[in-house]
Enzyme design. Structure first.
Site, short mmCIF file in Angstrom:
data_model
loop_
_atom_site.label_atom_id
_atom_site.label_comp_id
_atom_site.label_asym_id
_atom_site.label_seq_id
_atom_site.Cartn_x
_atom_site.Cartn_y
_atom_site.Cartn_z
N CYS A 43 4.21 -11.56 -7.86
CA CYS A 43 3.38 -10.94 -6.82
C CYS A 43 4.18 -11.04 -5.52
CB CYS A 43 2.05 -11.69 -6.71
SG CYS A 43 1.03 -11.10 -5.35
N CYS A 99 1.44 -3.98 -1.03
CA CYS A 99 1.93 -4.59 -2.27
C CYS A 99 3.43 -4.79 -2.09
CB CYS A 99 1.64 -3.67 -3.45
SG CYS A 99 2.34 -4.27 -5.00
N1 LIG Z 1 -3.41 -7.56 -5.93
C1 LIG Z 1 -3.13 -7.49 -4.49
C2 LIG Z 1 -2.32 -6.23 -4.15
C3 LIG Z 1 -0.98 -6.21 -4.86
C4 LIG Z 1 -0.15 -7.39 -4.47
C5 LIG Z 1 1.05 -7.68 -5.35
N2 LIG Z 1 1.21 -6.88 -6.54
C6 LIG Z 1 2.32 -7.67 -4.54
O1 LIG Z 1 3.42 -7.46 -5.11
O2 LIG Z 1 2.25 -7.95 -3.32
C7 LIG Z 1 -4.45 -7.47 -3.72
O3 LIG Z 1 -5.36 -6.76 -4.12
O4 LIG Z 1 -4.54 -8.16 -2.70
#
Ligand SMILES: N[C@H](CCC[C@H](N)C(=O)O)C(=O)O
Length: 270
Positions: A209, A75
Site C-alpha cells: 500500500c 493511491c
Molecule cells: N485503500 C485506500 C486507497 C488506496 C491506497 C493504496 N492502494 C495505495 O497504494 O496508497 C483508501 O481507500 O484509503
C-alpha cells in the site's frame, strides 16, 4: 469507440487502468464498474480501478476507486502505475505532473519498471492514540498521506493477525466515519521497515500500500526508529524507498520510489 486499458502491478498492489480522457465512462457508473472489473473470480481482478482523465492545468488527472467501489482521494501505488500508463499512452513524458483529489503530484519514470512520485506534505498527524480491539490495546499513530493511515509498530510481523485486527481498527470509533487503512510495521536492521497493510476499500491485506508505506516511513523517522531515506520491504517482497524533506516542524514533502509494471494492455471497442 476503442478504449485503451491496462492491468498494472506496483509492488503487488494491482490495478485496472482506463484512459477515460473522452469520458466514455460516466461518473455515476464508476463505482459499479470498479466492483465489476476488480472481482478476481468473475472479471480481470484488481485492488482498484484507476481512470486517467483530462486536466485543464496538468498532464492529466487520476481518479481512484477501491475494489469495493468506494472512491479514494489518492493511491500511492496507483500513482506510480498511472504514471507508467500515461507515458506508455504518450500522454506524458518521462517527467510529468498530475492532479489527484489529494493534491498535485510530480512523477518520473526512472527505469523500465521503477517510478518515483514526489507528493504534497502529509497532514493531520496524531501520535500515541490508544485503541483497544478484540481484547488487545494498540498504540496507534495517525497520519493522512492523501488517505487516512494508522501506523502500529509490532515485534512479530509474521504472527500479527493483520486481517482480524486490521478490520477491527479500520472501523474503530476513533476513526469513524471515514475509517482508516491499518499498517503494521516492524523495524529491522539497515534502516529498513517491513510493512503489512489492511487496506480500507479492499477490506483485506494487500501485498503493498503506497500511501501506507509513506505513512510508515514518516512515523518511523518522527519516532527516531529510522532515518530518511527509509527502505521498505512490502508484503509481496518488493523494495520501495521513502524520502522525507523536513522543513522546521513539518515534513514539506515526501518521495516514494518503487516498482510499477504493465502486466497486460489492450483496447476494447464499445
Ligand atoms: N485503500 C485506500 C486507497 C488506496 C491506497 C493504496 N492502494 C495505495 O497504494 O496508497 C483508501 O481507500 O484509503
Amino acid at each position: 469507440m476503442n478504449i485503451n486499458f491496462s492491468k498494472l502491478t506496483a509492488a503487488g498492489n494491482d490495478f485496472v487502468l482506463i484512459d477515460n480522457r473522452e469520458s466514455v465512462i460516466a461518473k455515476e457508473d464508476c463505482q459499479s464498474l470498479a466492483k465489476k472489473l476488480c472481482d478476481r473470480k468473475y472479471s480481470i481482478g484488481a485492488d482498484g480501478l484507476i481512470l486517467l482523465e483530462k486536466s485543464a492545468c496538468k498532464d492529466f488527472k487520476m481518479k481512484y476507486f477501491n475494489s469495493d467501489g468506494s472512491c479514494a482521494s489518492m493511491c500511492g501505488n496507483g500513482g506510480r502505475s498511472i504514471a507508467k500508463f500515461a507515458y506508455d499512452l504518450g500522454v506524458a513524458n518521462l517527467k510529468m505532473v498530475f492532479e489527484t483529489d489529494a493534491g498535485v503530484i510530480n512523477a518520473e519514470i526512472l527505469t523500465e519498471d521503477r517510478v518515483r512520485l514526489d507528493l504534497y506534505a502529509p497532514r493531520d498527524l496524531k501520535k500515541d492514540i490508544k485503541v483497544e480491539v478484540n481484547g488487545k490495546e494498540f498504540d496507534v499513530d495517525f497520519i493522512n498521506t492523501g488517505v487516512p493511515h494508522a501506523v502500529i509498530f509490532v515485534d512479530d510481523i509474521e504472527k500479527i493477525d493483520v486481517f482480524g485486527y486490521g478490520r477491527a481498527i479500520r472501523s474503530h470509533k476513533t476513526f469513524v466515519p471515514a475509517g482508516v487503512n491499518v499498517n503494521f510495521v516492524k523495524v529491522i536492521k539497515g534502516n529498513t521497515l517491513l510493512v503489512r497493510t489492511y487496506e480500507r476499500g479492499v477490506e483485506d491485506e494487500t501485498l503493498a500500500c503506497g500511501t501506507g508505506i509513506i505513512a510508515s516511513g514518516i512515523i518511523s523517522v518522527l519516532k527516531g526508529f529510522a532515518e530518511s531515506p527509509v527502505k521498505v520491504i512490502a508484503r509481496g517482497g518488493d523494495k520501495l524507498l521513502v524520502s522525507l524533506k523536513n522543513s522546521k516542524d513539518k515534513i514539506s514533502n515526501v518521495v516514494l520510489e518503487g516498482p510499477a509494471l504493465i502486466t497486460f494492455k489492450g483496447t476494447v471497442k464499445i
